[in-house]
Design a protein around this motif. Structure first.
Motif, mmCIF file in Angstrom:
data_model
loop_
_atom_site.group_PDB
_atom_site.id
_atom_site.type_symbol
_atom_site.label_atom_id
_atom_site.label_comp_id
_atom_site.label_asym_id
_atom_site.label_seq_id
_atom_site.Cartn_x
_atom_site.Cartn_y
_atom_site.Cartn_z
ATOM 1 N N PRO A 267 0.805 -1.232 0.000
ATOM 2 C CA PRO A 267 0.000 0.000 0.000
ATOM 3 C C PRO A 267 0.835 1.277 0.000
ATOM 4 O O PRO A 267 1.975 1.312 0.465
ATOM 5 N N SER A 268 0.217 2.324 -0.519
ATOM 6 C CA SER A 268 0.724 3.689 -0.383
ATOM 7 C C SER A 268 -0.489 4.591 -0.216
ATOM 8 O O SER A 268 -1.621 4.188 -0.493
ATOM 9 N N SER A 269 -0.269 5.813 0.248
ATOM 10 C CA SER A 269 -1.387 6.737 0.453
ATOM 11 C C SER A 269 -0.902 8.158 0.212
ATOM 12 O O SER A 269 0.267 8.402 -0.103
ATOM 13 N N GLY A 270 -1.810 9.123 0.337
ATOM 14 C CA GLY A 270 -1.447 10.520 0.237
ATOM 15 C C GLY A 270 -0.755 10.884 -1.065
ATOM 16 O O GLY A 270 -1.127 10.428 -2.151
ATOM 17 N N LEU A 271 0.280 11.700 -0.951
ATOM 18 C CA LEU A 271 1.006 12.173 -2.129
ATOM 19 C C LEU A 271 1.671 11.029 -2.871
ATOM 20 O O LEU A 271 1.733 11.028 -4.110
ATOM 21 N N PHE A 272 2.170 10.019 -2.144
ATOM 22 C CA PHE A 272 2.814 8.882 -2.806
ATOM 23 C C PHE A 272 1.807 8.172 -3.715
ATOM 24 O O PHE A 272 2.113 7.857 -4.869
ATOM 25 N N LYS A 273 0.624 7.917 -3.218
ATOM 26 C CA LYS A 273 -0.384 7.212 -4.012
ATOM 27 C C LYS A 273 -0.765 8.034 -5.234
ATOM 28 O O LYS A 273 -0.941 7.491 -6.345
ATOM 29 N N LYS A 274 -0.887 9.346 -5.062
ATOM 30 C CA LYS A 274 -1.246 10.222 -6.174
ATOM 31 C C LYS A 274 -0.174 10.201 -7.254
ATOM 32 O O LYS A 274 -0.480 10.038 -8.449
ATOM 33 N N VAL A 275 1.088 10.359 -6.844
ATOM 34 C CA VAL A 275 2.191 10.371 -7.806
ATOM 35 C C VAL A 275 2.305 9.031 -8.517
ATOM 36 O O VAL A 275 2.520 8.969 -9.741
ATOM 37 N N GLU A 276 2.184 7.943 -7.768
ATOM 38 C CA GLU A 276 2.309 6.618 -8.373
ATOM 39 C C GLU A 276 1.157 6.312 -9.318
ATOM 40 O O GLU A 276 1.347 5.670 -10.359
ATOM 41 N N SER A 277 -0.043 6.788 -8.980
ATOM 42 C CA SER A 277 -1.192 6.548 -9.851
ATOM 43 C C SER A 277 -1.067 7.306 -11.163
ATOM 44 O O SER A 277 -1.424 6.784 -12.230
ATOM 45 N N LEU A 278 -0.558 8.539 -11.090
ATOM 46 C CA LEU A 278 -0.437 9.354 -12.293
ATOM 47 C C LEU A 278 0.810 9.014 -13.102
ATOM 48 O O LEU A 278 0.768 8.948 -14.335
ATOM 49 N N GLY A 279 1.929 8.818 -12.409
ATOM 50 C CA GLY A 279 3.195 8.590 -13.107
ATOM 51 C C GLY A 279 3.444 7.156 -13.510
ATOM 52 O O GLY A 279 4.241 6.890 -14.429
ATOM 53 N N PHE A 280 2.779 6.220 -12.817
ATOM 54 C CA PHE A 280 2.970 4.793 -13.086
ATOM 55 C C PHE A 280 1.610 4.107 -13.141
ATOM 56 O O PHE A 280 1.308 3.253 -12.300
ATOM 57 N N PRO A 281 0.769 4.482 -14.092
ATOM 58 C CA PRO A 281 -0.579 3.901 -14.141
ATOM 59 C C PRO A 281 -0.535 2.387 -14.177
ATOM 60 O O PRO A 281 0.294 1.782 -14.849
ATOM 61 N N ARG A 282 -1.435 1.810 -13.421
ATOM 62 C CA ARG A 282 -1.422 0.362 -13.233
ATOM 63 C C ARG A 282 -1.445 -0.413 -14.550
ATOM 64 O O ARG A 282 -0.692 -1.375 -14.725
ATOM 65 N N GLU A 283 -2.311 -0.011 -15.471
ATOM 66 C CA GLU A 283 -2.464 -0.751 -16.720
ATOM 67 C C GLU A 283 -1.176 -0.792 -17.533
ATOM 68 O O GLU A 283 -0.894 -1.786 -18.220
ATOM 69 N N ALA A 284 -0.402 0.272 -17.458
ATOM 70 C CA ALA A 284 0.815 0.360 -18.269
ATOM 71 C C ALA A 284 2.047 -0.206 -17.575
ATOM 72 O O ALA A 284 3.032 -0.537 -18.247
ATOM 73 N N PHE A 285 2.000 -0.325 -16.240
ATOM 74 C CA PHE A 285 3.188 -0.750 -15.511
ATOM 75 C C PHE A 285 2.953 -2.080 -14.792
ATOM 76 O O PHE A 285 3.507 -3.114 -15.164
ATOM 77 N N TRP A 286 2.161 -2.069 -13.733
ATOM 78 C CA TRP A 286 1.957 -3.272 -12.925
ATOM 79 C C TRP A 286 1.389 -4.417 -13.752
ATOM 80 O O TRP A 286 1.912 -5.533 -13.734
#
Length: 345
Positions: A267-286
């Motif tokens: 898990p991540s939350s807050g700013l980390f979750k926001k940055v990871e969601s925008l910069g490393f979108p799940r469909e394209a990375f994970w």
């Protein structure tokens, strides 16, 4: 006779000085603590030279180090975990070392922290060098270094002002750190806000977040300030194709020799979750990483029970939540038949 008296006085003054210094720092809230350093990592890596049948190896970065609680893992899986995550680093160099220099073919669990794993495979990049440095130290460490570490452990366990760490925590009270904080050197790069220690670790690298980080919002905010400064800085774009290709190649070789590979997105939350969601979108990375590697993947976003876990500084779980995460993740993996050599309850 005069020499003996001088020596006695010097010893007494030394004991008084050390005692006063220790009591002062304890009065400031500091407690003895073992440092997570290259020696602890190397001691765990050495376990792979004599692999037990029920060994599980865990690699990744600091999230999986904090979020998987070893006591619960041992109790609920009947397996013996070896903790080899590297804080603030890519797991690729460690994965490569395990593949090329050991016969291990049991369960390998990899913590995936997107900004670290997908950043680069360039050997001189910081995220790669941090892991490679630990690997190199394991092979190059001397007997003197091993003895020095063994002798330092009792001191670390009993004296708050003693440290033997590799990280430069601003809350450390060794002389070098105290002087550095008095005279910050802006020539070594950008000056970040104070980065305070929030780890409590055992010799087996069983990591827990400190209670102060959980209950002291002001203290937790000092770490959030560091994350904000780092995440707000300029960074090169992630090397998605290169990192996924390199990881997939290692994965194939590991599974071809019979290894059981598991990917975990903690898990991540807050700013980390926001940055990871925008910069490393799940469909394209994970999703691509799981597909290309052929590994079994567990992403916390897929499980409603992981929605509201407490991460005091956005990136690592508080102790009770880490215990819950570990126990629930084990249940999920067991229901999938992913964990071998484990209790079935």
């Amino acid at each position: 006779m005069q020499l003996k008296q001088t020596l006695l006085i010097a010893v007494i003054l030394g004991i008084i000085s050390v005692t006063a210094w220790e009591l002062y720092w304890r009065s400031q809230g500091h407690e003895p603590n073992i440092d997570d350093n290259k020696n602890l990592w190397a001691n765990q890596r050495a376990k792979l030279e004599d692999i037990k049948e029920n060994t599980v190896v865990i690699i990744g970065s600091s999230r999986i180090l904090y979020d998987i609680q070893l006591d619960i893992w041992k109790e609920e899986t009947n397996t013996d975990p070896v903790m080899l995550p590297t804080q603030g680093a890519s797991p690729i160099p460690v994965f490569k070392d395990i593949l090329e220099n050991t016969d291990f073919k049991g369960t390998l669990m990899v913590g995936v922290t997107p900004p670290l794993l997908f950043a680069t495979t360039y050997p001189e990049a910081e995220f790669m060098k941090r892991s490679q440095t630990l690997v190199d130290y394991y092979y190059n460490r001397t007997f003197a270094q091993r003895i020095n570490h063994a002798l330092s452990v009792p001191l670390q366990k009993n004296l708050a002002f003693i440290r033997d760490g590799d990280e430069a925590w601003d809350s450390d009270v060794d002389l070098k750190t105290l002087i550095k904080n008095l005279n910050p050197d802006d020539r070594s790069g950008p000056i970040y806000p104070p980065f305070n220690n929030f780890e409590d670790i055992s010799l087996e690298r069983h990591m827990k977040m400190t209670k102060r980080m959980e209950i002291d919002t002001v203290y937790a905010n000092t770490v959030k300030n560091v994350w904000t400064a780092i995440l707000s800085g300029d960074h090169p774009p992630p090397d998605k194709d290169g990192t996924i290709s390199a990881f997939a190649e290692l994965s194939k070789k590991f599974m071809d020799r019979g290894g059981n590979l598991i990917l975990v997105r903690c898990p991540s939350s807050g700013l980390f979750k926001k940055v990871e969601s925008l910069g490393f979108p799940r469909e394209a990375f994970w999703d691509v990483l799981v597909e290309k590697s052929g590994a079994k993947g567990y992403n916390y976003l897929d499980y409603p029970q992981f929605e509201n876990l407490f991460l005091p500084e956005w990136s690592h779980l508080a102790v009770k939540d880490a215990q819950f995460f570990t126990s629930e993740l084990i249940k999920i993996m067991k229901s999938d038949g992913t964990l071998s050599n484990s209790k079935t309850n």
